[in-house]
Scaffold this active site. Sequence first.
Site, PDB file in Angstrom:
ATOM      1  N   HIS A 155       4.338  -4.119   3.254  1.00 15.91           N
ATOM      2  CA  HIS A 155       4.654  -5.755   2.727  1.00 15.91           C
ATOM      3  C   HIS A 155       4.608  -6.945   3.692  1.00 15.91           C
ATOM      4  O   HIS A 155       4.577  -8.382   3.136  1.00 15.91           O
ATOM      5  CB  HIS A 155       5.336  -5.738   1.581  1.00 15.91           C
ATOM      6  CG  HIS A 155       5.389  -7.200   0.638  1.00 15.91           C
ATOM      7  ND1 HIS A 155       4.441  -7.849   1.487  1.00 15.91           N
ATOM      8  CD2 HIS A 155       5.445  -7.772  -0.368  1.00 15.91           C
ATOM      9  CE1 HIS A 155       3.722  -8.968   0.325  1.00 15.91           C
ATOM     10  NE2 HIS A 155       4.564  -9.232  -1.009  1.00 15.91           N
ATOM     11  N   ASP A 382     -16.356  -2.667  -5.484  1.00 19.37           N
ATOM     12  CA  ASP A 382     -17.991  -1.453  -5.348  1.00 19.37           C
ATOM     13  C   ASP A 382     -18.207  -1.177  -3.936  1.00 19.37           C
ATOM     14  O   ASP A 382     -18.784  -1.184  -3.206  1.00 19.37           O
ATOM     15  CB  ASP A 382     -18.907  -2.506  -5.779  1.00 19.37           C
ATOM     16  CG  ASP A 382     -19.933  -1.376  -5.677  1.00 19.37           C
ATOM     17  OD1 ASP A 382     -20.045  -0.315  -5.357  1.00 19.37           O
ATOM     18  OD2 ASP A 382     -21.149  -2.400  -6.519  1.00 19.37           O
TER      19      ASP A 382
END
EC number: 2.3.1.-
Length: 436
Positions: A155, A382
């Site tokens: 993070h 995608d």
Amino acid sequence: MAAVTVEITRSEVLRPSPASAGGGEMVPLTVFDRAATDGYIPTMFAWDAAAAAALSNDAIKDGLAAVLSRFPHLAGRFAVDERGRKCFRLNNAGARVLEASAAGDLADALAHDVAAHVNQLYPQADKDRVDEPLLQVQLTRYTCGGLVIGAVSHHQVADGQSMSVFFTEWAAAVRTAGAALPTPFLDRSAVAAPRIPPAPAFDHRNVEFRGEGSRSHSYGALPLERMRNLAVHFPPEFVAGLKARVGGARCSTFQCLLAHAWKKITAARDLSPKEYTQVRVAVNCRGRAGPAVPTDYFGNMVLWAFPRMQVRDLLSASYAAVVGVIRDAVARVDERYIQSFVDFGEVAAGDELAPTAAEPGTAFCPDLEVDSWIGFRFHDLDFGGGPPCAFLPPDVPIDGLLIFVPSCAAKGGVEMFMALDDQHVEALRQICYSMD
């Protein structure tokens, strides 16, 4: 459904291709990076059997190698410079990639109990291990159809906004077979420039960091066996109804859902009416800083707002009133506050600063913490076989931690993933869709 066994079949370190410019450059962490969780955050997406059949592991890995050259911090390593500061070494060391096989069918797992093996679907990174890759990916194929891409990233490299951009760029690199794609804004020094002299005006040591007066010290612990992970689906019709409840005031989907969740979880906890409850809300500071930071900045640019109400007021207030409290708290994270935080980073550059991230087993009750990925464009993820059919939440045993993500199943819908004390779960189930 029988227990699913996940077997790692291959492990490698994938370097950027082509290698990014940097030559081992040392880049100090910004104060925003230092305030972020010092640990790895898992993210998992699933594709059904038909979509998975259209994606080869080699194509996914080739796209990852290509996109890493434009995100050099993810391909680097942590290091310490001559001044003792924690830094990113931009050395093209690469990301760890695991390939795995899971016995069974993904559709069955999603319909029954994928949570039972969800922690086997992403790499188990060790933040204390020397030279640990900052990005690690696991490609898990189910023997009867389906693919899960599970990734963990440290993070302190990047926040959720940045990682959402990375994931969509990775998908584009696979889908377009390496066509020229834009490079994000990478200049960390430009987003955290202190005034001369620095003049912090707020108590950042105890708000964004775990100082002696930090509220994070007041939270108790809950036995892990009492933690329950819940998923609540809010269909688009429900979201529209919430917005109508707010009335004429402009209200984002996030604000409406947070107001609703705050009310219902507080009621389910059966707190004293005189008690106070607050929510720790992550605030993207890119557009709030002065001057504004480019939206494609790759790094951390998050601070937190803390809307707070007395329980009796929260439960009796209208949705519009609760949204107003949330909006006012977020508005206080303004240009002045952000510059003060940057100035504090300069003043405390040589200090040991511990972020306020909660440990597993923490009980936030009577409070909540919320993060939102509602702006994540899942339809853009995608890789060539279509968008994912599901987002899989990790097992995060922290009572009162909420995550909002857009629904993969219904456009305009939202999924809320959370952990809650088992003693409050049934009460929440009974009222979670009530707007009374």
